[in-house]
Design a protein around this motif. Structure first.
Motif, PDB file in Angstrom:
ATOM      1  N   GLY A 162       0.818  -1.213   0.000  1.00 45.40           N
ATOM      2  CA  GLY A 162       0.000   0.000   0.000  1.00 45.40           C
ATOM      3  C   GLY A 162       0.849   1.260   0.000  1.00 45.40           C
ATOM      4  O   GLY A 162       0.557   2.228  -0.720  1.00 45.40           O
ATOM      5  N   TRP A 163       1.920   1.277   0.800  1.00 45.04           N
ATOM      6  CA  TRP A 163       2.830   2.428   0.793  1.00 45.04           C
ATOM      7  C   TRP A 163       3.435   2.631  -0.594  1.00 45.04           C
ATOM      8  O   TRP A 163       3.543   3.759  -1.071  1.00 45.04           O
ATOM      9  CB  TRP A 163       3.955   2.215   1.810  1.00 45.04           C
ATOM     10  CG  TRP A 163       3.514   2.182   3.234  1.00 45.04           C
ATOM     11  CD1 TRP A 163       2.345   2.659   3.752  1.00 45.04           C
ATOM     12  CD2 TRP A 163       4.246   1.650   4.339  1.00 45.04           C
ATOM     13  NE1 TRP A 163       2.303   2.456   5.107  1.00 45.04           N
ATOM     14  CE2 TRP A 163       3.455   1.839   5.504  1.00 45.04           C
ATOM     15  CE3 TRP A 163       5.481   1.030   4.475  1.00 45.04           C
ATOM     16  CZ2 TRP A 163       3.880   1.431   6.760  1.00 45.04           C
ATOM     17  CZ3 TRP A 163       5.911   0.615   5.731  1.00 45.04           C
ATOM     18  CH2 TRP A 163       5.112   0.817   6.860  1.00 45.04           C
ATOM     19  N   SER A 164       3.831   1.524  -1.226  1.00 46.80           N
ATOM     20  CA  SER A 164       4.436   1.607  -2.565  1.00 46.80           C
ATOM     21  C   SER A 164       3.431   2.135  -3.580  1.00 46.80           C
ATOM     22  O   SER A 164       3.797   2.895  -4.491  1.00 46.80           O
ATOM     23  CB  SER A 164       4.951   0.223  -2.997  1.00 46.80           C
ATOM     24  OG  SER A 164       5.894  -0.287  -2.084  1.00 46.80           O
ATOM     25  N   ILE A 165       2.165   1.725  -3.431  1.00 47.35           N
ATOM     26  CA  ILE A 165       1.113   2.228  -4.331  1.00 47.35           C
ATOM     27  C   ILE A 165       0.956   3.745  -4.169  1.00 47.35           C
ATOM     28  O   ILE A 165       0.811   4.480  -5.153  1.00 47.35           O
ATOM     29  CB  ILE A 165      -0.220   1.502  -4.049  1.00 47.35           C
ATOM     30  CG1 ILE A 165      -0.122   0.035  -4.496  1.00 47.35           C
ATOM     31  CG2 ILE A 165      -1.385   2.195  -4.753  1.00 47.35           C
ATOM     32  CD1 ILE A 165      -1.306  -0.812  -4.069  1.00 47.35           C
ATOM     33  N   PHE A 166       1.011   4.233  -2.934  1.00 51.05           N
ATOM     34  CA  PHE A 166       0.910   5.668  -2.671  1.00 51.05           C
ATOM     35  C   PHE A 166       2.036   6.427  -3.372  1.00 51.05           C
ATOM     36  O   PHE A 166       1.799   7.428  -4.076  1.00 51.05           O
ATOM     37  CB  PHE A 166       0.950   5.920  -1.161  1.00 51.05           C
ATOM     38  CG  PHE A 166       0.966   7.369  -0.777  1.00 51.05           C
ATOM     39  CD1 PHE A 166      -0.199   8.117  -0.792  1.00 51.05           C
ATOM     40  CD2 PHE A 166       2.151   7.992  -0.399  1.00 51.05           C
ATOM     41  CE1 PHE A 166      -0.184   9.471  -0.436  1.00 51.05           C
ATOM     42  CE2 PHE A 166       2.174   9.330  -0.038  1.00 51.05           C
ATOM     43  CZ  PHE A 166       1.000  10.064  -0.062  1.00 51.05           C
ATOM     44  N   TYR A 167       3.273   5.949  -3.196  1.00 52.10           N
ATOM     45  CA  TYR A 167       4.419   6.613  -3.825  1.00 52.10           C
ATOM     46  C   TYR A 167       4.369   6.479  -5.345  1.00 52.10           C
ATOM     47  O   TYR A 167       4.803   7.388  -6.070  1.00 52.10           O
ATOM     48  CB  TYR A 167       5.726   6.021  -3.287  1.00 52.10           C
ATOM     49  CG  TYR A 167       6.266   6.748  -2.085  1.00 52.10           C
ATOM     50  CD1 TYR A 167       7.307   7.659  -2.210  1.00 52.10           C
ATOM     51  CD2 TYR A 167       5.743   6.532  -0.820  1.00 52.10           C
ATOM     52  CE1 TYR A 167       7.815   8.336  -1.103  1.00 52.10           C
ATOM     53  CE2 TYR A 167       6.236   7.198   0.290  1.00 52.10           C
ATOM     54  CZ  TYR A 167       7.275   8.100   0.149  1.00 52.10           C
ATOM     55  OH  TYR A 167       7.766   8.780   1.236  1.00 52.10           O
TER      56      TYR A 167
END
Length: 727
Positions: A162-167
């Motif tokens: 999820g963090w990677s999707i945000f970035y």
């Protein structure tokens, strides 16, 4: 009776013929002994149940191709740890010297145990629960413990996706949003955000814009709606990839397994063209041989090997259970293990090429800032102009010139040097700054990419790579839950997969509150390490000492068509259990020596600070370890005292399409030997040459392999609880 049977031969020849029960039964007309007076199970014949079992055996899904299966195993084993954990350990533990203990432990622990899991999954063709119930019913809790650990790991691992999707979505803009500190208006005056000015632009963006992190785990702060939405997207991706089992996840693997290699190669080529990249790579692989004698280095190498291959999670067994039974799983184990290793080395080259570039940028910045301080001291007569070497040009100051000037000033002003506040600005110091995990991916690497030409493109590629690496590992982790549950309880695949993802998303909301990053750290440090170590030790003991290494080697010989190396006999029986026991002991000692705590980001100080877990968090931490390990003693007690049935008192003998199938898992040693070593006469010559199977030291009972009329292997029969589709 067929003319070439041994009974017929006896009538026409005086030659002595030895036959076993299996020989006599193999040429009889198919008889269903469950419905005859020869039923020795003591159970009533259940036509519907028998039909369901046969249908399940015939209709078990299979990989579309060997390539799809290999990519699935690679996608599962090669994960985020290869990119942000291995390079950190390599730097911390002696550079190139760290590769020696890692390779040694990969060969004596990783490869044998990885081969063991592949073999049992392929042989028994069930998920982790079914496999360990079959091998040793009293240790059937291994499968349930694996499922729980997979669930705990999946909860926080998908948060990282999820963090990677945000970035990833934030990367579609120029300049990148983390390249500069934000400007805030204080009345009519515009000033730089204080927290950002005291740290860095990338650090500020990570902690404040992305996580909006609280000062401690005790301060919940409510849900972070941006990360909640990203977590929902992450679980939706996993659910869509898993909903049809390997039919859907296998196709996803073609992209999710191969794309990261494309990105890593592109980053390596781009990184090597950057100024200072060679400095980073040389620093990385300069061996510090004294580190090889440090036991801590070996412990961390063993832990990395253990987790890099995904041992104990059940994902390896689940993927392998969809293979044909004559698949060469020994080749698969060797191939995947070393691809995993070389991927780690490739990722390390990429990381330190980029960090070498970043170190040069930061070192130049340090030189400029400190040169301005020296000019200020010269203008105020704090320092004499005589201290500056005549060839030094402040408008084009190099790191070499600054270091020379720094040494002169330090020598002359020895008594008051600290008051000047000058930094040495050594490139080596920048390279020695250890960064791992989220700090590497979301701070150090993102900062380096802001200096790349066309930085948004490289940022998009990098975070898309992280999403694919995470997705491949998540598919394997979720398979470690769905496959054994579906096999054991016969639930609908689609319904269970969707329900599991929804439940995991709801529970995972704890990780997307403002203090969620601290819970990710807790789960990552404590939910899996110790329980998984115990699980793998018990797996090893169950196969090598309870089921029997000789018996297991014999079955591998029948399954593979060749005898595995003698090396595996000794590693399974002695080396691996001892090494894993030492690792478990070291992990327990480490837990006791290092007080449980976490690095908290303090907003007012704009810096990290180590804090101890409060009492309630310690209770959660201990509960995680106990809950993950609880199925092991619980199932043992229930089956040891016959509180639940383990099926060990049943011996079923049935026929199916000319193949005799026997459940020999609970026979006495003499009966076991009689069934294993009996031959089934063949009406046609075996297409495979005969082999002398390695049964262990001192064994003098080799079995010559021959082919049954309708069988694939020389024994002419398969285990009853080892269903085989018609291959």
């Amino acid at each position: 009776m067929p003319k070439n049977s041994k009974v017929t031969q006896r009538e026409h020849s005086s030659e002595h013929v030895t036959e076993s029960v299996a020989d006599l039964l193999a040429h009889q007309e198919p008889v269903d002994y469950k419905r005859s007076v020869l039923n020795v199970t003591g159970d009533a014949w259940d036509k519907q149940k028998e039909g369901e079992e046969e249908l399940d055996a015939e209709n078990r899904p299979a990989w579309n191709s060997k390539l799809q299966y290999i990519l699935a195993q690679i996608g599962y084993s090669v994960g985020l740890g290869n990119v942000w954990r291995f390079p950190y350990l390599c730097q911390k533990n002696g550079g190139g010297a760290y590769l020696v203990p890692y390779l040694v432990l990969l060969v004596i622990i990783g490869l044998p145990l990885f081969f063991l899991e592949l073999a049992v999954g392929q042989r028994i063709r069930r998920g982790s629960i079914g496999v360990w119930n079959y091998i040793c019913p009293r240790l059937g809790g291994i499968g349930y413990a694996s499922c729980l650990v997979c669930f705990f790991v999946g909860l926080y691992y998908n948060v990282i996706i999820g963090w990677s999707i945000f970035y990833f979505f934030k990367s579609f803009q120029y300049p990148l949003p983390w390249s500069e500190c934000p400007i805030v208006k204080n009345g009519s005056v515009a000033v730089v955000e204080t927290e950002c000015e005291r740290s860095s632009a990338t650090t500020y963006f990570w902690y404040r814009e992305a996580l909006d992190i609280s000062n401690s785990i005790s301060e919940s702060g409510g849900l972070n709606w941006k990360m909640t939405l990203c977590l929902l997207v992450a679980w939706s991706l996993v659910g869509l990839a898993m909903i049809k089992g390997i039919q859907s996840s296998g196709k996803v693997m073609y992209f999710s397994s191969l794309f990261p290699y494309l990105v890593l190669v592109c980053f390596l080529v781009r990184g090597l063209l950057l100024r200072g990249a060679v400095d980073g790579i040389m620093h990385m692989f300069t061996p510090k041989l004294d580190k090889m004698l440090d036991p801590q280095v070996w412990r961390e190498a063993a832990t990395q090997v253990f987790f890099a291959l995904g041992l104990g999670f059940g994902g390896v067994i689940a993927f392998s259970s969809y293979n044909k039974q004559d698949n060469n799983c020994h080749f698969d184990a060797t191939l995947v293990s070393f691809i995993n290793f070389f991927t780690s080395v490739l990722a390390t080259l990429v990381v330190f090429a980029v960090l070498g570039f970043k170190a040069n940028i930061m070192n130049e910045k340090c030189v400029v800032e400190n040169a301005e301080k020296i000019l200020g001291y010269l203008n105020t007569n704090v320092l004499s102009h005589d201290l500056i070497p005549p060839h030094v040009n402040f408008s084009h100051l190099t790191a070499k010139d600054y270091n020379e000037m720094y040494r002169v000033i330090m020598t002359v002003k020895e008594g008051h040097f600290k008051e000047l506040g000058l930094d040495a600005c050594l490139l080596e110091d920048e390279l020695n700054k250890s960064v791992q995990g989220t700090g590497l991916a979301f701070i150090a690497f993102t900062e380096a990419m802001t200096h790349f030409p066309a930085s948004p493109f490289w940022s998009v590629m990098f975070f898309l790579m992280l999403i694919n690496l995470g997705l491949g590992s998540m598919i394997g982790t979720m398979s470690g839950i769905t496959t054994p549950i579906i096999d054991t309880f016969k639930v609908r695949k689609e319904v269970f997969t969707v329900g599991c993802c929804i439940f995991a998303f709801v529970v995972g909301l704890i990780f997307v509150q403002r203090s969620g990053n601290y819970f990710v750290t807790m789960f990552d440090d404590y939910s899996a390490t110790l329980p998984l170590t115990v699980v793998v030790i018990l797996e090893n003991i169950a196969v090598a000492w309870i089921y029997g290494t000789k018996k297991f080697m014999q079955e591998l010989t029948e399954m593979l068509g060749f005898r595995p190396y003698q090396f595996y006999y000794y590693t399974w029986k002695y080396v691996s259990p001892i090494c894993m026991a030492v690792l478990m002991t070291a992990s327990i000692i480490q837990l006791g020596v290092s007080p449980p705590g976490y690095s908290a980001w303090i907003r007012e100080e704009a810096a990290e600070k180590f804090l101890f877990y409060p009492t309630w968090a310690m209770a959660i931490l201990i509960s995680l370890i106990i809950l993950a390990s609880l199925p092991l003693p619980l199932v043992f007690i229930l089956r040891q005292f016959h509180l639940v049935s383990d099926g060990s008192n049943a011996l079923s003998v049935t026929y199916k399409k000319g193949r005799m199938m026997k459940d020999i898992s609970n026979l006495e040693d003499n009966d076991e030997t009689r069934f294993i070593l009996s031959k089934v006469p063949s009406e046609t010559p075996s297409p495979m040459p005969t082999h002398r199977s390695y049964l262990g030291p001192g064994s003098n009972s080799p079995m010559e392999m021959s082919s049954a009329p309708n069988g694939r292997y020389g024994s002419g029969y398969l285990l009853a609880s080892t269903p085989e589709s018609e291959l």
